[in-house]
Every structure is written in structure tokens, then in C-alpha cells.
Scaffold this motif. Structure first.
Motif, PDB file in Angstrom:
ATOM      1  N   SER A 380      49.352  27.019  62.712  1.00  0.00           N
ATOM      2  CA  SER A 380      48.074  27.121  63.405  1.00  0.00           C
ATOM      3  C   SER A 380      48.162  28.019  64.632  1.00  0.00           C
ATOM      4  O   SER A 380      47.371  28.953  64.814  1.00  0.00           O
ATOM      5  CB  SER A 380      47.628  25.714  63.785  1.00  0.00           C
ATOM      6  N   SER A 381      49.134  27.707  65.454  1.00  0.00           N
ATOM      7  CA  SER A 381      49.235  28.440  66.723  1.00  0.00           C
ATOM      8  C   SER A 381      49.436  29.938  66.521  1.00  0.00           C
ATOM      9  O   SER A 381      48.785  30.764  67.161  1.00  0.00           O
ATOM     10  CB  SER A 381      50.376  27.873  67.556  1.00  0.00           C
ATOM     11  N   TYR A 382      50.372  30.269  65.633  1.00  0.00           N
ATOM     12  CA  TYR A 382      50.670  31.702  65.499  1.00  0.00           C
ATOM     13  C   TYR A 382      49.562  32.464  64.806  1.00  0.00           C
ATOM     14  O   TYR A 382      49.348  33.663  65.064  1.00  0.00           O
ATOM     15  CB  TYR A 382      52.020  31.919  64.824  1.00  0.00           C
ATOM     16  N   THR A 383      48.866  31.774  63.941  1.00  0.00           N
ATOM     17  CA  THR A 383      47.701  32.424  63.342  1.00  0.00           C
ATOM     18  C   THR A 383      46.697  32.769  64.438  1.00  0.00           C
ATOM     19  O   THR A 383      46.141  33.877  64.467  1.00  0.00           O
ATOM     20  CB  THR A 383      47.043  31.513  62.306  1.00  0.00           C
ATOM     21  N   GLN A 384      46.532  31.827  65.296  1.00  0.00           N
ATOM     22  CA  GLN A 384      45.591  32.070  66.389  1.00  0.00           C
ATOM     23  C   GLN A 384      46.085  33.166  67.322  1.00  0.00           C
ATOM     24  O   GLN A 384      45.320  34.006  67.814  1.00  0.00           O
ATOM     25  CB  GLN A 384      45.373  30.774  67.175  1.00  0.00           C
ATOM     26  N   LEU A 385      47.376  33.144  67.554  1.00  0.00           N
ATOM     27  CA  LEU A 385      47.966  34.156  68.423  1.00  0.00           C
ATOM     28  C   LEU A 385      47.759  35.558  67.844  1.00  0.00           C
ATOM     29  O   LEU A 385      47.441  36.522  68.552  1.00  0.00           O
ATOM     30  CB  LEU A 385      49.463  33.859  68.599  1.00  0.00           C
ATOM     31  N   LEU A 386      47.958  35.596  66.558  1.00  0.00           N
ATOM     32  CA  LEU A 386      47.707  36.857  65.849  1.00  0.00           C
ATOM     33  C   LEU A 386      46.290  37.353  66.133  1.00  0.00           C
ATOM     34  O   LEU A 386      46.072  38.504  66.528  1.00  0.00           O
ATOM     35  CB  LEU A 386      47.846  36.657  64.341  1.00  0.00           C
ATOM     36  N   ALA A 387      45.368  36.422  65.908  1.00  0.00           N
ATOM     37  CA  ALA A 387      43.952  36.782  66.087  1.00  0.00           C
ATOM     38  C   ALA A 387      43.709  37.308  67.491  1.00  0.00           C
ATOM     39  O   ALA A 387      43.009  38.287  67.704  1.00  0.00           O
ATOM     40  CB  ALA A 387      43.083  35.573  65.794  1.00  0.00           C
ATOM     41  N   ARG A 388      44.305  36.672  68.413  1.00  0.00           N
ATOM     42  CA  ARG A 388      44.097  37.041  69.819  1.00  0.00           C
ATOM     43  C   ARG A 388      44.720  38.390  70.133  1.00  0.00           C
ATOM     44  O   ARG A 388      44.088  39.298  70.665  1.00  0.00           O
ATOM     45  CB  ARG A 388      44.730  35.965  70.696  1.00  0.00           C
ATOM     46  N   ARG A 389      46.019  38.465  69.767  1.00  0.00           N
ATOM     47  CA  ARG A 389      46.776  39.656  70.153  1.00  0.00           C
ATOM     48  C   ARG A 389      46.266  40.917  69.456  1.00  0.00           C
ATOM     49  O   ARG A 389      46.267  42.007  70.024  1.00  0.00           O
ATOM     50  CB  ARG A 389      48.256  39.408  69.839  1.00  0.00           C
ATOM     51  N   TYR A 390      45.845  40.739  68.219  1.00  0.00           N
ATOM     52  CA  TYR A 390      45.452  41.928  67.447  1.00  0.00           C
ATOM     53  C   TYR A 390      43.961  41.941  67.161  1.00  0.00           C
ATOM     54  O   TYR A 390      43.499  42.478  66.175  1.00  0.00           O
ATOM     55  CB  TYR A 390      46.266  41.979  66.147  1.00  0.00           C
ATOM     56  N   LYS A 391      43.243  41.288  68.108  1.00  0.00           N
ATOM     57  CA  LYS A 391      41.808  41.149  67.940  1.00  0.00           C
ATOM     58  C   LYS A 391      41.134  42.467  67.570  1.00  0.00           C
ATOM     59  O   LYS A 391      40.364  42.555  66.623  1.00  0.00           O
ATOM     60  CB  LYS A 391      41.205  40.623  69.248  1.00  0.00           C
ATOM     61  N   ASP A 392      41.461  43.475  68.306  1.00  0.00           N
ATOM     62  CA  ASP A 392      40.786  44.760  68.134  1.00  0.00           C
ATOM     63  C   ASP A 392      41.185  45.462  66.852  1.00  0.00           C
ATOM     64  O   ASP A 392      40.439  46.273  66.309  1.00  0.00           O
ATOM     65  CB  ASP A 392      41.081  45.657  69.338  1.00  0.00           C
ATOM     66  N   GLU A 393      42.380  45.098  66.389  1.00  0.00           N
ATOM     67  CA  GLU A 393      42.824  45.782  65.181  1.00  0.00           C
ATOM     68  C   GLU A 393      42.414  45.081  63.899  1.00  0.00           C
ATOM     69  O   GLU A 393      42.633  45.572  62.809  1.00  0.00           O
ATOM     70  CB  GLU A 393      44.350  45.925  65.200  1.00  0.00           C
ATOM     71  N   LEU A 394      41.823  43.888  64.052  1.00  0.00           N
ATOM     72  CA  LEU A 394      41.437  43.146  62.844  1.00  0.00           C
ATOM     73  C   LEU A 394      39.941  43.261  62.599  1.00  0.00           C
ATOM     74  O   LEU A 394      39.154  43.209  63.536  1.00  0.00           O
ATOM     75  CB  LEU A 394      41.800  41.675  63.004  1.00  0.00           C
ATOM     76  N   ASP A 395      39.595  43.414  61.319  1.00  0.00           N
ATOM     77  CA  ASP A 395      38.167  43.491  61.008  1.00  0.00           C
ATOM     78  C   ASP A 395      37.586  42.088  60.848  1.00  0.00           C
ATOM     79  O   ASP A 395      38.317  41.103  60.938  1.00  0.00           O
ATOM     80  CB  ASP A 395      37.938  44.331  59.742  1.00  0.00           C
ATOM     81  N   SER A 396      36.324  42.001  60.571  1.00  0.00           N
ATOM     82  CA  SER A 396      35.655  40.687  60.506  1.00  0.00           C
ATOM     83  C   SER A 396      36.191  39.856  59.356  1.00  0.00           C
ATOM     84  O   SER A 396      36.323  38.635  59.471  1.00  0.00           O
ATOM     85  CB  SER A 396      34.139  40.861  60.358  1.00  0.00           C
ATOM     86  N   ASP A 397      36.521  40.485  58.282  1.00  0.00           N
ATOM     87  CA  ASP A 397      37.119  39.741  57.161  1.00  0.00           C
ATOM     88  C   ASP A 397      38.398  39.032  57.600  1.00  0.00           C
ATOM     89  O   ASP A 397      38.604  37.847  57.345  1.00  0.00           O
ATOM     90  CB  ASP A 397      37.467  40.700  56.013  1.00  0.00           C
ATOM     91  N   ALA A 398      39.219  39.856  58.281  1.00  0.00           N
ATOM     92  CA  ALA A 398      40.503  39.307  58.740  1.00  0.00           C
ATOM     93  C   ALA A 398      40.262  38.090  59.623  1.00  0.00           C
ATOM     94  O   ALA A 398      40.919  37.050  59.483  1.00  0.00           O
ATOM     95  CB  ALA A 398      41.294  40.373  59.487  1.00  0.00           C
ATOM     96  N   HIS A 399      39.286  38.239  60.500  1.00  0.00           N
ATOM     97  CA  HIS A 399      38.975  37.106  61.391  1.00  0.00           C
ATOM     98  C   HIS A 399      38.500  35.892  60.614  1.00  0.00           C
ATOM     99  O   HIS A 399      38.862  34.754  60.909  1.00  0.00           O
ATOM    100  CB  HIS A 399      37.924  37.525  62.427  1.00  0.00           C
ATOM    101  N   GLU A 400      37.707  36.166  59.600  1.00  0.00           N
ATOM    102  CA  GLU A 400      37.225  35.046  58.782  1.00  0.00           C
ATOM    103  C   GLU A 400      38.403  34.368  58.079  1.00  0.00           C
ATOM    104  O   GLU A 400      38.502  33.142  58.052  1.00  0.00           O
ATOM    105  CB  GLU A 400      36.227  35.576  57.740  1.00  0.00           C
ATOM    106  N   PHE A 401      39.299  35.211  57.566  1.00  0.00           N
ATOM    107  CA  PHE A 401      40.476  34.643  56.894  1.00  0.00           C
ATOM    108  C   PHE A 401      41.275  33.766  57.842  1.00  0.00           C
ATOM    109  O   PHE A 401      41.685  32.652  57.509  1.00  0.00           O
ATOM    110  CB  PHE A 401      41.391  35.748  56.344  1.00  0.00           C
ATOM    111  N   ILE A 402      41.451  34.347  59.027  1.00  0.00           N
ATOM    112  CA  ILE A 402      42.237  33.605  60.021  1.00  0.00           C
ATOM    113  C   ILE A 402      41.566  32.276  60.353  1.00  0.00           C
ATOM    114  O   ILE A 402      42.220  31.241  60.472  1.00  0.00           O
ATOM    115  CB  ILE A 402      42.424  34.455  61.298  1.00  0.00           C
ATOM    116  N   ASN A 403      40.241  32.318  60.445  1.00  0.00           N
ATOM    117  CA  ASN A 403      39.517  31.077  60.745  1.00  0.00           C
ATOM    118  C   ASN A 403      39.760  30.001  59.693  1.00  0.00           C
ATOM    119  O   ASN A 403      40.010  28.837  60.008  1.00  0.00           O
ATOM    120  CB  ASN A 403      38.010  31.341  60.841  1.00  0.00           C
ATOM    121  N   PHE A 404      39.668  30.443  58.454  1.00  0.00           N
ATOM    122  CA  PHE A 404      39.920  29.479  57.374  1.00  0.00           C
ATOM    123  C   PHE A 404      41.315  28.886  57.474  1.00  0.00           C
ATOM    124  O   PHE A 404      41.516  27.680  57.316  1.00  0.00           O
ATOM    125  CB  PHE A 404      39.739  30.126  56.005  1.00  0.00           C
TER     126      PHE A 404
END
Lengths: 584, 148
Positions: A380-404
Motif C-alpha cells: 500500500s505505502s509504496y504504491t502511494q509513494l509511487l503515485a506521489r513521487r511520479y505524479k507528473d509522469e503518470l497519466d490518469s489511467d495509471a492513477h486509477e490503477f494505483i487507486n485500485f
């Protein structure tokens, strides 16, 4: 009147013959009276003296002659006064005619009794016209037993021949009397010798009969051994018990009959010792042994021994009871007791097993959930960290995936927590105490403060009782139920009511609400772990609440069920058995 | 003595590299200035605190973040040992661990941990906690005297 010698002899002879006949008759007589009366009659008739009477020696006083009612009277009326006087006159030795005869055991003759100063009845005699008198003794053994007296109307000179004959008669009569007296005595004792023997025999027979009946009707075997050890008595019960008839055993040694092989020596020794000292180890006690039937069957017996002396010899009497049945019962009882003990042991073991198993499960649940949490956190934590750290490099799909992904991890965390909570219900194992339900409800409400405030829920309750329960668990229970009632509310302000109803052996508690309700067909499923009827987006919760509630109710020995209708609210009913309060 | 004049020294005792890294990232995100020392088991922790062997030059930490589940010497043991040591017991210990089991909480406080914090699953939560810890212990709380 003087008779010629020939005449005299002839007379004497005939007289004697008659007297002999009389004596024979007298012998056959039943009593003194029957013996004397014919004698008096013969003498009086032969001598033509009108009065004959018998005096007998008093039974109470051997020095006294007592009058009898034995008379010969030619004219009873004429001589009545004399008779009366006689019957009230006793004589001692030397007094009067009878007294003189009494004193010297010889016949006596008085020519004129009226002129004799010694005669006590002189006046009476003269009054009735009596002059002469003679008397002779009836000699019984060596003593005078009776005196027979006779009186005439004329003063006559002694007839010595007559006196001689009378003496003989007296002796003969005496013998008769002697015989009679013995019989009288016996009669006095109410028994004749033959009769006596017969009656004694009957007595003995009756006594024997009584004891024989007692012994033969006894349920226990009664055996008597002589001093040699041979059987001398063997009752009916012994016949049945040991299967030996009386003929089989009498005169045989007991050890050859009913004593099992291994015990013979002991018996013989003990018996010998018994004979020597008149005490045996077994005397006066009741002991249990094994005996042998004729058929060879061994069986348990209870034996009581005693000793009796008969004819100077010691005999042993044994009472034997067949205790086969009793032994069986004892054995059964023992077996039952052992079996019960065994069951108890097994039960204890089973309970311990369960406890152990329970503890193991608890531990497992704890460890499992604990160890599951950590990798979960990583994901959980590292997935979230990913989202945070690479926020700008991830598209909306990626964010949705991460959310799931993160959401999944979160739900897993909740599941683990719930599982842990469920497994821990009842683990404290607290004993039940008197629990005030109103206090429980208050605590639950307290814990739900925020939810209550936010929803504006109103919680009411009946007069709630105190019950024997685990108070912590009850708080958890009602917190769950009331929490659900609030959570699953509809448009209306949630109204929650807690009621109680006492039934025969249990309390029926109910939590009813005015919420959304559910279809009755799902009512059972809903108590299963993780069973949810709504989408996770609609109502939060993992579905463990009711499962935990059910577990708590069941730990208290009760049942829980639901009544509901969509749109019409829900009522959760639960029962808790009433337990006798125990002092704490 | 206040921390404000120097950089806070934190000793983190945790054997999980994932958690260690998270802690570092958390501290970075919370923009707190401190020195983070890390040991990965209980034996190392005691050596560090006692300045033994390799740790002869180690500083005395101002705060210890202690995980309970450690290899070799268990976190609870370490806790007991530190709090039982006259020279070390003043150092505040925050037990930062996965378990939220009641027994663990109780036992930890019984052993005189200063507080007990459950590591959250959520990253944001975690960052919040780290920030709070810093705030609390280094800006609000008066700590005991400096190096012994």
C-alpha cells in the motif's frame, strides 16, 4: 352266736372268696371310693352290721384321719345325723375307735361305743341306736393309709375270727391302695406313665417339627458338621444350592463336596484348629468365599459360622448364602462407576483439548493477521509513494490503477482487522457476572457518540433487566446492533428501540429500528462472516459486525435472528438463557 | 536543554528495509531536519546505545523509534533493557510497530515505553505521524539533559 368249726371255716371261706372278688373289683376301680364302697357293702351285708364307713389319712396331715363320704348305709335316713357328725369329725392317733386302729395298725372292737369315753361320736351313736363297732386298718406300705369302721345296733362281743379276716382284707386293700395311690399321684400330675411318655413324645415331635420347618423353609443353606468334619445336617436350601441331595452328603466330609480344590487345605487346617480350641478364625464372622456345586460350577458365597456343643462334642453350623447375583450387581456397579469416571476423564480431556485448540487458533489468528499486515503495508505505502513521487509522469489511467491497488490493500487491512476481532471474541473467558443492561446500553451509546450525533439518532429502551453475562461482550454486542441500526438508516431520523421480555427460561431482547430493512430471505445469510448485502460504496463495513454479534449471543447460550421488511425497518431478536445468580 | 540549538538525533530500530525507507521518505516529506541512525536488530541497538564495538563514537539519540518485532533480541526485550538501564532510561522511546493488539499495547506501556504508535497502511497517515512525532518531541516537549 357260736358256730361249729366246720361252719366257721365254710363261712370264712365264702366270706374270703367274696372279699377276694371284691378286691379284684377294687383293683380295677378308678378311685378310692370305687375301691372301698364294694368292700364296705360286702362286709356290712355279710355281718349284718348296718353302717360301714371309710376314714383315710389326710393328704395334708399324715397324723390325721379324715372322714370320707364313702359309706355303706342300710338306712341312710335313720343314720343321717350320725353320718353328718362323722363327716365333720377327724381323729388323731389313739382317739376313738378309728384313732386306736390308726395308732397300732391293728383291728379294734368296741362292744358299746356309747359307753366308751374315747368315742367322740358317742352321743350321736346312741341317738341313732348304735352300740357295737369295729374297725380295721388298710395298711399301705408300712403305714396306715385308711381305717374302715363298722357299727351295729347290738352290743356284741368281739368276733375274733371276723377281726382276723378283716386284717387280711386290710392288707389286701392296702396293696390295692398302694397301687392306686401311685396312680392317683400320677393322676394328680394329670398324666399316666404311658400317657406321660406319649405326651412327651408328642412335645418333642412338635418341637422337632417346628425347627425342621424353619430349617427347610430357610432360603439360606444350613449345614451342620460334626466334630469330624462330616456333614450331619443339610437343609433343603443346601440341596438346591449345591445340587447334592441329603442322601448324597450326610456322613461325607465337606471338603469332598463343596469346597474348591485350592481351598481344601485351608479348610481342613482351619477346621482342625477349630476342633482343638473351639475357636476358629472364621467363627462369629461373615466371610465371602467360593464354593463348588455338584455340577462343578464355582460360585461366590457368603458364609456365617457358629459352634454349638451337642452331647459334649463341638459341632459347626454354617449358614450359606448364594451371592452370585449380588456379586454381579456389585461388579456392574463398579463397572458403572469406573465407566463414569472414565467418561468424566474423557470429558475433562475433551474440554482441555478444546481449550488448547482454541488457544492455538487464537494465536494463529493473531500471528497471521500480524504478519499479514506488514507486507500489506509495503504494497500500500509504496504504491502511494509511487503515485506521489511520479505524479507528473503518470497519466490518469495509471492513477486509477494505483487507486485500485491501494484500495485493495486497504480493504485487505480491514478484513484482517475484522478477522482478528472476530477470533478474539470470547477469548477472555471471563465468568459471567450480574450485568445491568441499562448500563450496557449507555456504554454502547457512548462508544457511538459521533454516529449518534451525526445522524441525530434517538435511542430508547424498555425497563431492561440485569442478567448474568459477560459485560464487555454485551457492550460490544449492543454497540454492533445499535450501530447497524443507525448505519442502515433511510430517509427518516433513525429511531432505535431496545426491549426486553421475560420468557420461561430466557430473556428475549430486541433491537428494532426504522431503517431500510432487508428482505427476509437474506435474514439468515446476513449473520455469516463477511456477508454483505450492499455495495461497499453504499454502506461501509466489512460485514463482520453481525457475525461477531452472533458469536457473542451463542457464547451466552442463546440464539439470534432477524425480522425485517424492505422499507419497514429491522428487528434483531436475541435470547439469553436465565442463569441462577451466583455469589461473586 | 532545548533541541533548538542543534540537530535532533533519532535512532530507528527496525529490521524491515521497506519500513526504514518509508521512514526516511516520510521524514524527507515532512521537511524535518534531523540525523537518522538506523540499526536493524536489538543487539545492534544496545551496542549503539552503549557505544560498544563499532559504535564507540555513536551519539546518544534524543529519541528512539523502536519496532517490536525484531530478530535476535525482541523489541520488547530491548525496551525493557533500555528502560532498566540507569544511563539509558531517560531517552524517550516511541514504539512504532505493526501490531495494534491490546496485549502488545499494554505490555509496552508496562515496560515504560513513552508511547505506542501503530504503523498505518496509508502513506499519508504515515507521513502525518512522522511529522507529529517530530513536532511533539522536538518542539513541544522538554527533553532531559544532553549527552551523559
Amino acid at each position: 352266736m357260736k358256730l361249729s368249726v366246720e361252719q366257721e371255716l365254710r363261712e370264712k371261706n365264702s366270706f374270703l372268696q367274696i372279699l377276694h372278688a371284691v378286691a379284684v373289683t377294687a383293683n380295677k376301680a378308678e378311685g378310692i371310693k370305687d375301691a372301698f364302697e364294694p368292700v364296705l357293702k360286702v362286709i356290712c351285708q355279710h355281718t349284718a352290721w348296718p353302717i360301714g364307713h371309710a376314714y383315710v389319712v389326710s393328704k395334708n396331715n399324715p397324723d390325721l384321719l379324715a372322714p370320707t363320704t364313702i359309706w355303706y348305709l342300710e338306712d341312710a335316713v335313720r343314720f343321717a345325723d350320725f353320718c353328718k357328725a362323722t363327716e365333720t369329725t377327724t381323729f388323731t392317733r389313739g382317739i376313738g375307735l378309728p384313732g386306736r386302729v390308726f395308732s397300732d395298725s391293728k383291728p379294734h372292737w368296741i362292744i358299746d361305743v356309747t359307753k366308751d369315753s374315747g368315742c367322740l361320736r358317742a352321743s350321736f351313736a346312741s341317738a341313732v341306736g348304735i352300740k357295737a363297732g369295729f374297725a380295721f386298718p388298710v395298711v399301705v406300705g408300712a403305714e396306715v393309709g385308711a381305717v374302715l369302721e363298722f357299727y351295729g345296733e347290738e352290743a356284741v362281743e368281739p368276733d375274733y375270727l371276723l377281726l382276723e379276716i378283716m386284717a387280711d382284707v386290710g392288707i389286701q386293700l392296702g396293696q390295692v391302695i398302694e397301687r392306686k395311690r401311685t396312680e392317683e399321684e400320677l393322676k394328680f400330675l394329670n398324666i399316666s406313665p404311658e400317657k406321660r411318655v406319649a405326651e412327651r413324645t408328642t412335645e418333642l415331635k412338635e418341637s422337632e417339627e417346628k425347627f425342621r420347618k424353619i430349617c427347610s423353609s430357610a432360603q439360606d443353606a444350613i449345614i451342620m458338621l460334626e466334630s469330624t468334619g462330616m456333614v450331619s445336617y443339610w437343609n433343603k436350601a443346601a440341596e438346591i444350592m449345591f445340587e447334592y441331595s441329603n442322601e448324597d452328603v450326610v456322613g461325607k466330609y465337606l471338603q469332598d463336596l463343596i469346597i474348591p480344590e485350592w481351598f481344601k487345605k485351608v479348610h481342613i487346617n482351619d477346621f482342625k484348629r477349630l476342633q482343638g480350641t473351639e475357636k476358629g478364625a472364621s467363627l462369629g464372622r461373615t466371610i465371602e468365599l467360593t464354593a463348588l456345586r455338584k455340577s462343578g460350577e464355582l460360585f461366590p458365597i457368603e458364609l456365617s459360622l457358629s459352634s454349638v456343643k451337642l452331647n459334649g462334642k463341638w459341632n459347626t453350623i454354617g449358614m450359606v448364602r448364594d451371592i452370585t447375583e449380588r456379586k454381579k450387581m456389585e461388579e456392574n456397579l463398579l463397572r458403572e462407576i469406573l465407566w463414569r469416571k472414565d467418561v468424566q476423564e474423557k470429558q475433562k480431556e475433551a474440554v482441555n483439548e478444546l481449550k488448547r485448540s482454541n488457544e492455538e487458533l487464537q494465536q494463529f489468528a493473531y500471528v497471521a493477521s500480524h504478519d499479514l499486515q506488514e507486507p500489506l503495508r509495503m504494497v500500500s505505502s509504496y504504491t502511494q509513494l509511487l503515485a506521489r513521487r511520479y505524479k507528473d509522469e503518470l497519466d490518469s489511467d495509471a492513477h486509477e490503477f494505483i487507486n485500485f491497488a491501494v484500495d485493495g490493500a486497504n480493504r485487505m487491512k480491514n478484513l484482517i482487522d475484522d478477522l482478528l476481532e472476530y477470533s478474539r471474541v470470547g477469548s477472555s473467558g471471563k465468568t459471567f457476572i450480574i450485568t445491568d443492561l441499562p448500563v450496557v446500553i449507555d456504554k454502547a451509546k457512548n462508544n457511538l457518540q459521533i454516529a449518534i450525533k451525526d445522524s441525530g439518532a434517538v435511542i430508547t429502551c424498555d425497563n431492561l433487566p440485569s442478567i448474568m453475562a459477560d459485560s464487555t461482550q454485551l457492550v460490544q454486542l449492543f454497540q454492533n446492533l445499535i450501530g447497524n441500526a443507525i448505519k442502515f438508516r433511510g430517509e427518516l431520523t433513525p429511531q432505535v428501540h431496545v426491549s426486553a421480555e421475560q420468557q420461561e427460561s430466557e430473556w428475549l431482547l430486541s433491537v428494532s429500528d426504522n431503517g431500510i430493512g432487508i428482505e427476509q430471505q437474506y435474514a439468515d445469510r446476513i449473520f455469516a462472516i463477511f456477508q454483505r448485502l450492499h455495495k461497499k460504496t453504499e454502506y461501509p463495513g466489512s460485514g463482520i459486525g453481525l457475525a461477531i454479534s452472533k458469536k457473542i449471543v451463542e457464547l451466552h447460550g442463546g440464539t439470534i435472528w432477524m425480522e425485517s421488511e424492505p422499507g419497514n425497518g429491522t428487528t434483531i431478536n436475541l435470547t439469553i438463557p436465565i442463569i441462577e445468580e451466583t455469589k461473586q | 536543554m532545548s533541541i533548538k540549538n542543534r540537530v535532533a538525533e533519532i535512532l530507528l530500530v527496525d529490521d524491515n528495509p521497506g519500513d526504514v525507507r518509508l521512514a526516511k521518505e516520510g521524514l524527507k516529506e515532512s521537511k524535518v531536519i534531523n540525523n537518522l541512525h538506523v540499526v536493524d536488530d536489538g543487539v545492534e541497538a544496545m551496542a549503539f546505545l552503549r557505544k560498544e564495538g563499532n559504535y564507540a563514537d555513536a551519539v546518544t539519540p534524543d529519541l528512539i523509534l523502536l519496532d517490536l518485532n525484531l530478530p535476535k533480541k525482541d523489541g520488547r526485550e530491548v525496551l525493557a533493557e533500555i528502560k532498566g538501564d540507569k544511563n539509558l532510561r531517560r531517552i524517550p522511546i516511541v514504539v512504532l510497530t505493526t501490531s495494534q493488539a491490546e496485549e502488545d499495547v499494554m505490555k509496552t506501556y508496562d515496560l515504560h515505553a513513552n508511547c505506542y504508535v501503530t504503523k498505518p497502511v496509508d502513506l499519508d497517515q504515515f507521513v502525518k505521524i512522522v511529522k507529529s512525532l517530530n513536532n511533539f518531541w522536538f518542539e513541544m516537549v522538554t527533553l532531559p539533559g544532553g549527552d551523559a
